[in-house]
Design a protein around this motif. Structure first.
Motif, PDB file in Angstrom:
ATOM      1  N   PHE A   1      12.805  20.429  -7.847  1.00  0.00           N
ATOM      2  CA  PHE A   1      12.230  19.359  -7.023  1.00  0.00           C
ATOM      3  C   PHE A   1      13.347  18.502  -6.450  1.00  0.00           C
ATOM      4  CE2 PHE A   1       7.818  18.850  -9.282  1.00  0.00           C
ATOM      5  CZ  PHE A   1       7.602  20.219  -9.156  1.00  0.00           C
ATOM      6  N   THR A   2      13.111  17.949  -5.260  1.00  0.00           N
ATOM      7  CA  THR A   2      14.074  17.050  -4.623  1.00  0.00           C
ATOM      8  C   THR A   2      13.335  15.838  -4.070  1.00  0.00           C
ATOM      9  OG1 THR A   2      15.464  18.922  -3.981  1.00  0.00           O
ATOM     10  CG2 THR A   2      15.865  16.817  -2.885  1.00  0.00           C
ATOM     11  N   ILE A   3      13.753  14.662  -4.509  1.00  0.00           N
ATOM     12  CA  ILE A   3      13.170  13.426  -3.993  1.00  0.00           C
ATOM     13  C   ILE A   3      14.077  12.885  -2.894  1.00  0.00           C
ATOM     14  CG2 ILE A   3      14.310  11.977  -5.739  1.00  0.00           C
ATOM     15  CD1 ILE A   3      11.790  10.202  -5.732  1.00  0.00           C
ATOM     16  N   SER A   4      13.468  12.328  -1.856  1.00  0.00           N
ATOM     17  CA  SER A   4      14.239  11.737  -0.761  1.00  0.00           C
ATOM     18  C   SER A   4      13.447  10.592  -0.152  1.00  0.00           C
ATOM     19  CB  SER A   4      14.564  12.787   0.303  1.00  0.00           C
ATOM     20  OG  SER A   4      13.381  13.313   0.869  1.00  0.00           O
ATOM     21  N   ARG A   5      14.124   9.844   0.724  1.00  0.00           N
ATOM     22  CA  ARG A   5      13.445   8.716   1.373  1.00  0.00           C
ATOM     23  C   ARG A   5      13.915   8.590   2.812  1.00  0.00           C
ATOM     24  NH1 ARG A   5      14.375   3.872  -2.255  1.00  0.00           N
ATOM     25  NH2 ARG A   5      13.197   2.793  -0.617  1.00  0.00           N
TER      26      ARG A   5
ATOM     27  N   ALA B   1       8.616   8.198   1.480  1.00  0.00           N
ATOM     28  CA  ALA B   1       9.343   8.968   0.475  1.00  0.00           C
ATOM     29  C   ALA B   1       8.746  10.359   0.399  1.00  0.00           C
ATOM     30  CB  ALA B   1       9.251   8.274  -0.880  1.00  0.00           C
ATOM     31  N   TYR B   2       9.574  11.303  -0.019  1.00  0.00           N
ATOM     32  CA  TYR B   2       9.140  12.696  -0.082  1.00  0.00           C
ATOM     33  C   TYR B   2       9.469  13.286  -1.443  1.00  0.00           C
ATOM     34  CZ  TYR B   2       9.139  12.103   4.994  1.00  0.00           C
ATOM     35  OH  TYR B   2       8.908  11.641   6.264  1.00  0.00           O
ATOM     36  N   LEU B   3       8.686  14.298  -1.819  1.00  0.00           N
ATOM     37  CA  LEU B   3       9.010  15.103  -2.985  1.00  0.00           C
ATOM     38  C   LEU B   3       8.884  16.556  -2.564  1.00  0.00           C
ATOM     39  CD1 LEU B   3       9.758  14.954  -6.014  1.00  0.00           C
ATOM     40  CD2 LEU B   3       7.328  15.336  -6.501  1.00  0.00           C
ATOM     41  N   GLN B   4      10.020  17.199  -2.371  1.00  0.00           N
ATOM     42  CA  GLN B   4      10.049  18.625  -2.045  1.00  0.00           C
ATOM     43  C   GLN B   4       9.978  19.398  -3.350  1.00  0.00           C
ATOM     44  OE1 GLN B   4      10.116  20.277   0.975  1.00  0.00           O
ATOM     45  NE2 GLN B   4       9.929  22.153  -0.244  1.00  0.00           N
ATOM     46  N   MET B   5       8.968  20.241  -3.474  1.00  0.00           N
ATOM     47  CA  MET B   5       8.745  20.996  -4.703  1.00  0.00           C
ATOM     48  C   MET B   5       8.871  22.472  -4.406  1.00  0.00           C
ATOM     49  SD  MET B   5       5.555  18.831  -6.311  1.00  0.00           S
ATOM     50  CE  MET B   5       4.390  19.452  -5.110  1.00  0.00           C
ATOM     51  N   ASP B   6       9.861  23.109  -4.992  1.00  0.00           N
ATOM     52  CA  ASP B   6      10.106  24.539  -4.817  1.00  0.00           C
ATOM     53  C   ASP B   6       9.942  25.269  -6.135  1.00  0.00           C
ATOM     54  OD1 ASP B   6      12.813  23.506  -2.698  1.00  0.00           O
ATOM     55  OD2 ASP B   6      10.826  24.194  -2.059  1.00  0.00           O
ATOM     56  N   SER B   7       9.826  26.574  -6.057  1.00  0.00           N
ATOM     57  CA  SER B   7       9.681  27.409  -7.267  1.00  0.00           C
ATOM     58  C   SER B   7       8.596  26.854  -8.181  1.00  0.00           C
ATOM     59  CB  SER B   7      11.014  27.491  -8.017  1.00  0.00           C
ATOM     60  OG  SER B   7      12.036  28.006  -7.195  1.00  0.00           O
TER      61      SER B   7
ATOM     62  N   GLY C   1       5.811  29.278  -4.984  1.00  0.00           N
ATOM     63  CA  GLY C   1       5.699  28.667  -3.671  1.00  0.00           C
ATOM     64  C   GLY C   1       6.260  27.260  -3.619  1.00  0.00           C
ATOM     65  N   SER C   2       6.098  26.634  -2.445  1.00  0.00           N
ATOM     66  CA  SER C   2       6.641  25.297  -2.205  1.00  0.00           C
ATOM     67  C   SER C   2       5.591  24.384  -1.591  1.00  0.00           C
ATOM     68  CB  SER C   2       7.843  25.377  -1.251  1.00  0.00           C
ATOM     69  OG  SER C   2       8.895  26.125  -1.799  1.00  0.00           O
ATOM     70  N   LEU C   3       5.757  23.090  -1.839  1.00  0.00           N
ATOM     71  CA  LEU C   3       4.975  22.045  -1.201  1.00  0.00           C
ATOM     72  C   LEU C   3       5.885  20.844  -0.994  1.00  0.00           C
ATOM     73  CD1 LEU C   3       1.555  21.912  -3.118  1.00  0.00           C
ATOM     74  CD2 LEU C   3       1.883  22.591  -0.734  1.00  0.00           C
ATOM     75  N   ARG C   4       5.564  20.034   0.018  1.00  0.00           N
ATOM     76  CA  ARG C   4       6.255  18.772   0.198  1.00  0.00           C
ATOM     77  C   ARG C   4       5.235  17.650   0.197  1.00  0.00           C
ATOM     78  NH1 ARG C   4       9.997  16.295   5.075  1.00  0.00           N
ATOM     79  NH2 ARG C   4       7.949  16.121   6.105  1.00  0.00           N
ATOM     80  N   LEU C   5       5.382  16.749  -0.764  1.00  0.00           N
ATOM     81  CA  LEU C   5       4.514  15.587  -0.840  1.00  0.00           C
ATOM     82  C   LEU C   5       5.133  14.425  -0.073  1.00  0.00           C
ATOM     83  CD1 LEU C   5       3.533  15.648  -4.620  1.00  0.00           C
ATOM     84  CD2 LEU C   5       2.548  16.933  -2.707  1.00  0.00           C
ATOM     85  N   SER C   6       4.284  13.593   0.486  1.00  0.00           N
ATOM     86  CA  SER C   6       4.729  12.407   1.203  1.00  0.00           C
ATOM     87  C   SER C   6       4.096  11.162   0.605  1.00  0.00           C
ATOM     88  CB  SER C   6       4.348  12.488   2.685  1.00  0.00           C
ATOM     89  OG  SER C   6       4.957  13.587   3.305  1.00  0.00           O
ATOM     90  N   CYS C   7       4.823  10.056   0.670  1.00  0.00           N
ATOM     91  CA  CYS C   7       4.319   8.763   0.210  1.00  0.00           C
ATOM     92  C   CYS C   7       4.657   7.749   1.298  1.00  0.00           C
ATOM     93  CB  CYS C   7       4.979   8.374  -1.107  1.00  0.00           C
ATOM     94  SG  CYS C   7       4.595   6.702  -1.667  1.00  0.00           S
ATOM     95  N   GLU C   8       3.655   7.338   2.036  1.00  0.00           N
ATOM     96  CA  GLU C   8       3.851   6.388   3.125  1.00  0.00           C
ATOM     97  C   GLU C   8       3.577   4.976   2.616  1.00  0.00           C
ATOM     98  OE1 GLU C   8       1.872   7.432   6.691  1.00  0.00           O
ATOM     99  OE2 GLU C   8       2.475   5.622   7.755  1.00  0.00           O
TER     100      GLU C   8
ATOM    101  N   GLN D   1       0.842  -1.186   0.000  1.00  0.00           N
ATOM    102  CA  GLN D   1       0.000   0.000   0.000  1.00  0.00           C
ATOM    103  C   GLN D   1       0.878   1.237   0.000  1.00  0.00           C
ATOM    104  OE1 GLN D   1      -2.763   0.322   3.282  1.00  0.00           O
ATOM    105  NE2 GLN D   1      -4.037   1.797   2.190  1.00  0.00           N
ATOM    106  N   LEU D   2       0.522   2.206  -0.856  1.00  0.00           N
ATOM    107  CA  LEU D   2       1.188   3.501  -0.909  1.00  0.00           C
ATOM    108  C   LEU D   2       0.127   4.569  -0.693  1.00  0.00           C
ATOM    109  CD1 LEU D   2       3.393   2.929  -4.107  1.00  0.00           C
ATOM    110  CD2 LEU D   2       4.107   2.709  -1.719  1.00  0.00           C
ATOM    111  N   VAL D   3       0.377   5.497   0.223  1.00  0.00           N
ATOM    112  CA  VAL D   3      -0.575   6.555   0.525  1.00  0.00           C
ATOM    113  C   VAL D   3       0.104   7.899   0.287  1.00  0.00           C
ATOM    114  CG1 VAL D   3      -2.044   7.595   2.261  1.00  0.00           C
ATOM    115  CG2 VAL D   3      -1.752   5.104   2.209  1.00  0.00           C
ATOM    116  N   ASP D   4      -0.405   8.632  -0.715  1.00  0.00           N
ATOM    117  CA  ASP D   4       0.130   9.953  -1.066  1.00  0.00           C
ATOM    118  C   ASP D   4      -0.580  11.022  -0.257  1.00  0.00           C
ATOM    119  OD1 ASP D   4      -0.280   8.887  -4.465  1.00  0.00           O
ATOM    120  OD2 ASP D   4       1.506   8.711  -3.209  1.00  0.00           O
ATOM    121  N   SER D   5       0.168  12.060   0.109  1.00  0.00           N
ATOM    122  CA  SER D   5      -0.446  13.192   0.798  1.00  0.00           C
ATOM    123  C   SER D   5       0.411  14.438   0.607  1.00  0.00           C
ATOM    124  CB  SER D   5      -0.614  12.891   2.288  1.00  0.00           C
ATOM    125  OG  SER D   5       0.654  12.723   2.896  1.00  0.00           O
ATOM    126  N   GLY D   6      -0.135  15.582   0.988  1.00  0.00           N
ATOM    127  CA  GLY D   6       0.636  16.820   0.985  1.00  0.00           C
ATOM    128  C   GLY D   6       0.294  17.799  -0.114  1.00  0.00           C
TER     129      GLY D   6
END
Length: 119
Positions: free
Chosen positions: A71-75, A82-88, A16-23, A3-8
């Motif tokens: 954008f920057t992906i990390s885990r 996992a995360y997706l940091q989205m800037d600009s 602007g910026s947002l950070r997405l999460s994937c649990e 199971q993967l759950v996206d949010s953010g």
């Protein structure tokens, strides 16, 4: 069961910026690559970024040309996330964003999270 759950997601102004999460759950998260895709309105789903496992060595990242440098992906294997940091952010980044992983020749997807960039 994998199971993967996206949010953010949300509404943000250009620049602007947002950070997405994937649990993730139901599998050994740290052993598999994870990716982000997006589907803009009226268009097909497209690749955004991916990150390889960081076990046993450092992870490798790859980005679509349209997001590289913004954008920057990390885990975080300790939290199976996992995360997706989205800037600009730009209006062209407006889309539903999905995380995905490939396990035993089967692609698993999150439910998606809406990102809208608008003034």
């Amino acid at each position: 069961q994998v199971q993967l759950v996206d949010s953010g997601g949300g509404l943000v102004q250009p620049g602007g910026s947002l950070r997405l999460s994937c649990e993730a759950s139901g599998y050994t998260f740290g052993a598999y690559e994870i990716s982000w895709y997006r589907q803009p309105p009226g268009k097909e789903r497209e690749f955004v970024a991916r990150i390889t496992p960081n076990i046993p060595s450092n992870s490798f990242t790859e980005y679509a040309d349209s997001v590289r440098g913004r954008f920057t992906i990390s885990r975080d294997n300790a939290h199976n996330t996992a995360y997706l940091q989205m800037d600009s952010l730009k209006p062209m980044d407006t889309a539903v964003y999905y995380c995905s992983t490939l396990i035993s020749q089967t692609y698993w997807w999150g439910q998606g999270t809406q990102v809208t960039v608008s003034s």
